[in-house]
Design a protein around this motif. Structure first.
Motif, PDB file in Angstrom:
ATOM      1  N   VAL A   1     -93.675   5.976 -62.102  1.00 20.34           N
ATOM      2  CA  VAL A   1     -93.717   4.996 -61.102  1.00 20.34           C
ATOM      3  C   VAL A   1     -93.375   5.288 -59.939  1.00 20.34           C
ATOM      4  O   VAL A   1     -92.767   6.344 -59.611  1.00 20.34           O
ATOM      5  CB  VAL A   1     -92.855   3.524 -61.391  1.00 20.34           C
ATOM      6  CG1 VAL A   1     -93.224   2.858 -62.514  1.00 20.34           C
ATOM      7  CG2 VAL A   1     -91.527   4.042 -61.668  1.00 20.34           C
TER       8      VAL A   1
ATOM      9  N   ASP B   1     -92.875   4.779 -68.123  1.00 23.75           N
ATOM     10  CA  ASP B   1     -94.038   4.927 -67.232  1.00 23.75           C
ATOM     11  C   ASP B   1     -93.657   5.376 -65.730  1.00 23.75           C
ATOM     12  O   ASP B   1     -92.554   5.234 -65.667  1.00 23.75           O
ATOM     13  CB  ASP B   1     -94.607   3.430 -66.849  1.00 23.75           C
ATOM     14  CG  ASP B   1     -95.674   2.885 -67.662  1.00 23.75           C
ATOM     15  OD1 ASP B   1     -95.887   3.440 -68.927  1.00 23.75           O
ATOM     16  OD2 ASP B   1     -96.428   1.991 -67.562  1.00 23.75           O
TER      17      ASP B   1
ATOM     18  N   HIS C   1     -89.782   4.216 -65.339  1.00 27.39           N
ATOM     19  CA  HIS C   1     -89.432   3.035 -65.921  1.00 27.39           C
ATOM     20  C   HIS C   1     -89.140   2.921 -67.461  1.00 27.39           C
ATOM     21  O   HIS C   1     -89.610   3.376 -68.040  1.00 27.39           O
ATOM     22  CB  HIS C   1     -90.724   1.860 -65.771  1.00 27.39           C
ATOM     23  CG  HIS C   1     -90.237   0.497 -66.484  1.00 27.39           C
ATOM     24  ND1 HIS C   1     -90.629   0.157 -67.553  1.00 27.39           N
ATOM     25  CD2 HIS C   1     -89.417  -0.375 -66.252  1.00 27.39           C
ATOM     26  CE1 HIS C   1     -90.347  -0.995 -67.919  1.00 27.39           C
ATOM     27  NE2 HIS C   1     -89.586  -1.439 -67.119  1.00 27.39           N
TER      28      HIS C   1
ATOM     29  N   MET D   1     -91.509  -1.256 -56.426  1.00 25.55           N
ATOM     30  CA  MET D   1     -92.006  -0.205 -57.530  1.00 25.55           C
ATOM     31  C   MET D   1     -93.341  -0.807 -57.839  1.00 25.55           C
ATOM     32  O   MET D   1     -93.634  -1.665 -58.118  1.00 25.55           O
ATOM     33  CB  MET D   1     -90.976  -0.489 -58.765  1.00 25.55           C
ATOM     34  CG  MET D   1     -91.509   0.739 -59.783  1.00 25.55           C
ATOM     35  SD  MET D   1     -90.347   0.405 -61.320  1.00 25.55           S
ATOM     36  CE  MET D   1     -91.170  -1.260 -62.177  1.00 25.55           C
ATOM     37  N   GLN D   2     -94.219   0.402 -57.999  1.00 20.75           N
ATOM     38  CA  GLN D   2     -95.645  -0.012 -58.081  1.00 20.75           C
ATOM     39  C   GLN D   2     -96.223   1.351 -59.125  1.00 20.75           C
ATOM     40  O   GLN D   2     -95.592   2.106 -59.462  1.00 20.75           O
ATOM     41  CB  GLN D   2     -96.394  -0.041 -56.996  1.00 20.75           C
ATOM     42  CG  GLN D   2     -96.416   1.222 -55.841  1.00 20.75           C
ATOM     43  CD  GLN D   2     -97.072   0.818 -54.577  1.00 20.75           C
ATOM     44  OE1 GLN D   2     -97.977  -0.054 -54.723  1.00 20.75           O
ATOM     45  NE2 GLN D   2     -96.647   1.654 -53.614  1.00 20.75           N
ATOM     46  N   TYR D   3     -97.515   1.104 -59.515  1.00 19.22           N
ATOM     47  CA  TYR D   3     -98.172   1.942 -60.060  1.00 19.22           C
ATOM     48  C   TYR D   3     -97.866   1.921 -61.580  1.00 19.22           C
ATOM     49  O   TYR D   3     -97.929   3.111 -62.064  1.00 19.22           O
ATOM     50  CB  TYR D   3     -98.298   3.330 -59.489  1.00 19.22           C
ATOM     51  CG  TYR D   3     -98.881   3.358 -58.255  1.00 19.22           C
ATOM     52  CD1 TYR D   3     -99.911   2.524 -57.911  1.00 19.22           C
ATOM     53  CD2 TYR D   3     -98.210   4.120 -57.152  1.00 19.22           C
ATOM     54  CE1 TYR D   3    -100.388   2.468 -56.535  1.00 19.22           C
ATOM     55  CE2 TYR D   3     -98.955   4.232 -56.078  1.00 19.22           C
ATOM     56  CZ  TYR D   3     -99.666   3.339 -55.661  1.00 19.22           C
ATOM     57  OH  TYR D   3    -100.243   3.289 -54.271  1.00 19.22           O
ATOM     58  N   PHE D   4     -97.204   1.001 -62.238  1.00 12.92           N
ATOM     59  CA  PHE D   4     -96.979   1.178 -63.719  1.00 12.92           C
ATOM     60  C   PHE D   4     -97.942   0.546 -64.544  1.00 12.92           C
ATOM     61  O   PHE D   4     -98.740  -0.485 -63.812  1.00 12.92           O
ATOM     62  CB  PHE D   4     -95.425   0.337 -64.102  1.00 12.92           C
ATOM     63  CG  PHE D   4     -95.510  -1.028 -63.621  1.00 12.92           C
ATOM     64  CD1 PHE D   4     -95.960  -1.961 -63.961  1.00 12.92           C
ATOM     65  CD2 PHE D   4     -94.669  -1.022 -62.085  1.00 12.92           C
ATOM     66  CE1 PHE D   4     -95.540  -3.261 -63.560  1.00 12.92           C
ATOM     67  CE2 PHE D   4     -94.611  -2.352 -61.564  1.00 12.92           C
ATOM     68  CZ  PHE D   4     -94.864  -3.391 -62.244  1.00 12.92           C
TER      69      PHE D   4
END
Length: 276
Positions: free
Chosen positions: A194, A192, A187, A206-209
């Protein structure tokens, strides 16, 4: 038997009238007008004149009607011919517009390929999954072109997908919007790491940031190359919206590449480890 003498009297009167009329007709043929025409002809002409004018009007009216009908049929045929030519011209114009659009896309592809440091090969889309356009497409190249499974497929705008299956003459590409697709991303501007996954629809997930990352609409997301398929730095898409789901921050990403429109793509012949 007694005969009715009144019948003979009426018959004589009729006979006398006929003789007198014949005498007048004969006399009128001998009498001439100052113009030199016999009186009988003049009377006959005057008596027949209305009928002659009426018949003349009917005749000329019929001729005009026939002429107008023939002209109308000619106009109808010409109109049909012009409509047919217009349809042909519209079809030709659509073909020209498609060719122009295709040529512009090819020029953009060639320009990107020449400017990119990646080793790529041009390919053309020959089939799509019409039932679900977010899952896969087929390219006109395969093992005969030395393609391999899991090679990345890209467009000048960004990532498209990866080669999921191969035949001698074609390659099946899994799009990044496929529900089984996953790629490692970064990102920007937070940096980050992601995870970007397909959802079987236009937008990606989009996840895990990290919680400290300030993710906002229009933020860019690029590939990191950590999954071993996509070279680092390729544009995945931009953030469409951010929301919370089960206590986690999730973002929806709009792909940068026009996945349902593009017809000309590039297959990346290098793997991320080869680039490094």
């Amino acid at each position: 038997m007694f005969r009715d003498f009144s019948t003979f009297r009426y018959r004589d009167e009729v006979l006398l009238g006929a003789v007198l009329f014949g005498f007048l007709v004969l006399l009128s043929t001998q009498v001439t007008t100052p113009e030199g025409t016999s009186l009988f002809k003049r009377i006959a002409y005057q008596a027949a004149a209305p009928f002659l004018r009426a018949s003349d009007a009917v005749y000329h009216g019929a001729r005009r009607l026939a002429h107008d009908y023939a002209a109308f049929r000619s106009v109808v045929r010409e109109n049909e011919r012009l409509h047919e030519r217009l349809r042909e011209f519209e079809a030709q114009q659509l073909k020209w517009e498609f060719t122009l659009h295709d040529n512009e896309a090819l020029r953009a592809l060639v320009g990107y390929r020449e400017a990119s440091p990646l080793a790529t090969m041009a390919a053309r889309v020959v089939a799509r999954d019409v039932r679900d356009p977010h899952q896969m497409l087929v390219l006109n190249c395969g093992r005969r072109d030395r393609l391999e499974k899991d090679m990345a497929v890209i467009a000048p705008q960004g990532v498209v997908g990866r080669i999921a299956a191969l035949s001698l003459w074609s390659a099946q590409v899994q799009l990044i919007t496929d529900s089984r697709s996953a790629l490692a991303g970064i990102h920007l501007p937070s940096g980050d790491q992601v995870l970007v996954t397909g959802q079987g629809e236009l937008l990606l997930r989009m996840q895990y940031f990290s919680g400290e990352a300030r993710v906002a609409p229009q933020d860019a997301v690029v590939t990191s190359g950590l999954e071993g398929i996509y070279p680092a730095g390729l544009h995945i898409g931009r953030v469409e919206r951010v929301f919370d789901e089960d206590g986690k921050r999730i973002a929806r990403i709009r792909p940068a590449a026009p996945l349902q429109k593009t017809m000309n793509l590039l297959v990346v012949l290098e793997r991320p480890q080869d680039v490094l």
